[in-house]
Design a protein around this motif. Structure first.
Motif, mmCIF file in Angstrom:
data_model
loop_
_atom_site.group_PDB
_atom_site.id
_atom_site.type_symbol
_atom_site.label_atom_id
_atom_site.label_comp_id
_atom_site.label_asym_id
_atom_site.label_seq_id
_atom_site.Cartn_x
_atom_site.Cartn_y
_atom_site.Cartn_z
ATOM 1 N N TYR A 345 118.505 104.273 22.380
ATOM 2 C CA TYR A 345 118.216 104.036 20.966
ATOM 3 C C TYR A 345 117.170 105.042 20.498
ATOM 4 N N SER A 346 117.259 105.425 19.232
ATOM 5 C CA SER A 346 116.200 106.237 18.657
ATOM 6 C C SER A 346 114.963 105.365 18.455
ATOM 7 N N ALA A 347 113.824 106.022 18.177
ATOM 8 C CA ALA A 347 112.603 105.256 17.932
ATOM 9 C C ALA A 347 112.796 104.305 16.751
ATOM 10 N N LEU A 348 113.507 104.755 15.719
ATOM 11 C CA LEU A 348 113.744 103.914 14.544
ATOM 12 C C LEU A 348 114.612 102.708 14.885
ATOM 13 N N MET A 349 115.700 102.918 15.609
ATOM 14 C CA MET A 349 116.603 101.811 15.945
ATOM 15 C C MET A 349 115.927 100.819 16.888
ATOM 16 N N ALA A 350 115.128 101.316 17.813
ATOM 17 C CA ALA A 350 114.389 100.411 18.707
ATOM 18 C C ALA A 350 113.410 99.559 17.909
ATOM 19 N N GLY A 351 112.779 100.174 16.899
ATOM 20 C CA GLY A 351 111.869 99.423 16.054
ATOM 21 C C GLY A 351 112.573 98.380 15.220
ATOM 22 N N LEU A 352 113.774 98.699 14.724
ATOM 23 C CA LEU A 352 114.532 97.749 13.903
ATOM 24 C C LEU A 352 114.880 96.476 14.680
ATOM 25 N N ALA A 353 115.011 96.601 15.985
ATOM 26 C CA ALA A 353 115.377 95.435 16.794
ATOM 27 C C ALA A 353 114.323 94.338 16.738
ATOM 28 N N SER A 354 113.077 94.691 16.403
ATOM 29 C CA SER A 354 112.002 93.703 16.384
ATOM 30 C C SER A 354 111.869 92.981 15.048
ATOM 31 N N ASN A 400 123.926 89.516 30.300
ATOM 32 C CA ASN A 400 125.381 89.433 30.182
ATOM 33 C C ASN A 400 125.990 90.428 29.207
ATOM 34 N N HIS A 401 125.144 91.086 28.409
ATOM 35 C CA HIS A 401 125.707 91.991 27.397
ATOM 36 C C HIS A 401 124.733 93.139 27.131
ATOM 37 N N PHE A 402 124.472 93.952 28.117
ATOM 38 C CA PHE A 402 123.589 95.108 27.937
ATOM 39 C C PHE A 402 124.437 96.291 27.488
ATOM 40 N N GLU A 403 124.820 96.240 26.208
ATOM 41 C CA GLU A 403 125.690 97.248 25.623
ATOM 42 C C GLU A 403 124.999 97.874 24.417
ATOM 43 N N SER A 404 125.670 98.845 23.814
ATOM 44 C CA SER A 404 125.070 99.598 22.718
ATOM 45 C C SER A 404 124.764 98.738 21.497
ATOM 46 N N ASP A 405 125.470 97.624 21.340
ATOM 47 C CA ASP A 405 125.208 96.736 20.199
ATOM 48 C C ASP A 405 124.261 95.594 20.562
ATOM 49 N N LEU A 406 123.460 95.789 21.601
ATOM 50 C CA LEU A 406 122.546 94.733 22.060
ATOM 51 C C LEU A 406 121.608 94.276 20.943
ATOM 52 N N GLY A 407 121.149 95.204 20.121
ATOM 53 C CA GLY A 407 120.229 94.850 19.043
ATOM 54 C C GLY A 407 120.774 93.755 18.146
ATOM 55 N N TRP A 408 122.062 93.806 17.820
ATOM 56 C CA TRP A 408 122.677 92.768 16.987
ATOM 57 C C TRP A 408 122.745 91.437 17.718
ATOM 58 N N TRP A 409 123.016 91.471 19.001
ATOM 59 C CA TRP A 409 123.102 90.234 19.779
ATOM 60 C C TRP A 409 121.732 89.555 19.912
ATOM 61 N N LEU A 410 120.668 90.323 19.756
ATOM 62 C CA LEU A 410 119.329 89.757 19.926
ATOM 63 C C LEU A 410 118.739 89.212 18.619
ATOM 64 N N VAL A 411 119.441 89.350 17.511
ATOM 65 C CA VAL A 411 118.892 88.930 16.216
ATOM 66 C C VAL A 411 118.502 87.457 16.225
#
Length: 516
Positions: A345-354, A400-411
């Motif tokens: 993830y870019s720094a921006l996308m990693a930040g968006l996850a929080s 169980n789901h360490f994939e590229s869309d992990l950020g959405w699954w963690l919402v």
């Protein structure tokens, strides 16, 4: 909590006798609230108290933001700043935490003795100057030194925030004010990676990290100007009082804090087990500190009035904050690292996850501050249960789901954890200080923050140890390392839950439930 819930008549009010006499009089019953009057002057509340609160949250917010905003900037710093060795990168993070914890209690005591507005303005001013030095740093060594100065300034500033809230507000209003402070803590911690990511994206990888520090400059300058106008100045009586600064106590406590924090903040860099002997050194200094304070308070004002710990609301609240922050803080450290290094993830996308955590924490902190007077420590029990559920769901999803869309699954899991955190941090702050006399608000608030910083250091060291060792044994499998590391976080949060349950049960049994 039922209608039979016992409320103190006037918690935390200013003493009706001279401060020095009241300070040395042994409490008749340390389990009962102090009968005090916490008005800053007269019988009417300060008409500028809500404006003053906004200023306090601005100053405290930039300090808390710098705890997490630098996480996503480390790659940018490593590539864009000459002389940035791996050891320097580590000290950019750990040096801030170390110096921050060093000055919390002495800073609170200085505010109690010489004026909170003065120490607040000095703290914001030094923090702003140190931020400028960070941004203009020509090499890694200068940046490390500037971060150490930033931490010292933050340690001076932070206890003034809680002490001013203690001074300006009472009853339900105090709960609301601490709720807004708790929202600031949660939002600043969670949104730091997002702001850092935005700045690095906007200004480029090579120099974007500099604006992570420059962003503090306008906020700091505005805060200083507004502080002189709206924060309360010491009264004439307070300016005329003479205070003891207890330099020996300050040195012993500082040595104990540094010796305790150092092996944890350097746990990954200092190999071998010799570093853990520093904990023994910390215990020795801690014992010497307690003995000295007991001797010193017989005739003078100590840096910490140890009789505060006789009050269950205070001693348990400090302990709960320590173990909770040990579980709460490592989440963003390992999650940001896994998203950036494991999923690219870019720094921006990693930040968006929080963001979900920040939203949940901000809303719940505000609500929690408004209702803590009704539910007491039961609200914290509910909050820690929600954090356990949210973190447990994060562990399951990552495993169980360490994939590229992990950020959405963690919402949803992070939203639930954020709501729980909001119902834990600010209510605990309110209840912990509910029986503390106003004139001791700075040093007492500093002790809570020391507990939080020590807990954060221990949590990051423990979670990081499991995280990195699993990565090493699994050849960089973040889908294994991240869940196992977060299981350690779950254990700390579970300890906070147990502490809250014990307080509720003991309080009901003895009719001494913590109240605002």
């Amino acid at each position: 909590m039922t209608a039979e819930h016992r409320r103190p008549a006037e918690p935390d009010a200013a003493p009706s006798v001279a401060h020095h006499t009241a300070h040395h009089a042994a409490p008749a019953d340390a389990s009962k609230p102090a009968q005090t009057d916490d008005r800053s002057s007269g019988d009417q509340p300060d008409p500028n108290r809500w404006k003053a609160l906004v200023i306090c949250l601005l100053g405290g917010g930039i300090v808390l933001l710098d705890v997490s905003i630098v996480n996503v900037a480390l790659q940018s710093i490593s590539t864009g700043l000459p002389g940035t060795t791996p050891e320097a990168v580590q000290w950019i993070l750990s040096g801030y935490a170390l110096s921050f914890g060093l000055l919390l209690v002495p800073g609170g005591r200085l505010g109690d003795a010489t004026g909170r507005r003065r120490m607040f303005v000095i703290g914001v001013g030094l923090f702003t100057l140190a931020s400028a030095l960070c941004g203009f740093a020509p090499n890694g060594l200068v940046l490390v030194i500037a971060r150490l100065l930033q931490g010292l300034a933050g340690g001076l500033l932070t206890p003034q925030v809680t002490a001013l809230i203690q001074q300006l507000f009472r009853g339900k209003e105090r709960g609301t004010a601490f709720g807004l402070f708790g929202a600031t803590v949660g939002i600043a911690t969670a949104i730091g990676p997002l702001i850092g990511g935005l700045l690095i994206t906007a200004f480029g990888t090579e120099n974007g990290w500099r604006f992570v520090f420059f962003v503090n400059l306008p906020v700091g300058l505005v805060t200083i100007l507004l502080a002189f106008r709206y924060l309360p100045a010491p009264s004439g009586d307070e300016r005329g009082k003479k205070h003891d600064f207890d330099p020996v106590g300050i040195l012993l406590l500082g040595a104990a804090v540094v010796a305790l924090l150092l092996p944890f903040v350097q746990s990954q860099e200092w190999k071998g087990n010799a570093k853990w002997w520093l904990i023994v050194v910390a215990v020795v200094f801690g014992v010497l500190f307690v003995l000295w304070e007991r001797h010193y308070q017989r005739t003078k004002e100590p840096v910490v009035d140890l009789r505060l710990f006789r009050r269950r609301s205070f001693s348990l609240g400090v302990g709960l904050a320590t173990v909770y922050f040990a579980g709460f803080t490592p989440l963003f450290f390992v999650l940001t690292l896994a998203l950036q290094s494991g999923l690219h993830y870019s720094a921006l996308m990693a930040g968006l996850a929080s963001i979900p955590f920040a939203i949940g924490s901000g809303i719940a902190s505000t609500v929690g501050g408004r209702v803590v007077h009704r539910f007491g420590r039961q609200l914290i029990v509910i909050g820690t249960v929600l954090v356990l559920i949210g973190l447990g769901a994060v562990v399951w999803v990552v495993g169980n789901h360490f994939e590229s869309d992990l950020g959405w699954w963690l919402v949803l899991p992070l939203l639930v954890a954020g709501i729980g955190s909001g119902l834990t941090i600010s209510p605990n702050q309110t209840l912990t200080l509910s029986e503390v006399p106003v004139e001791q608000g700075g040093s007492a608030g500093g002790l809570i923050q020391v507990g939080a910083r020590v807990g954060s250091a221990i949590g990051i060291a423990a979670v990081g140890s499991v995280f990195y060792s699993t990565l090493a044994s699994s050849r960089g499998d973040y889908a294994q390392g991240l869940p196992l590391g977060l299981v350690v976080s779950l254990g700390f949060v579970a300890a906070a839950l147990v502490a809250g349950i014990v307080d509720v049960v003991v309080g009901k049994k003895h009719g001494t439930e913590a109240s605002v």
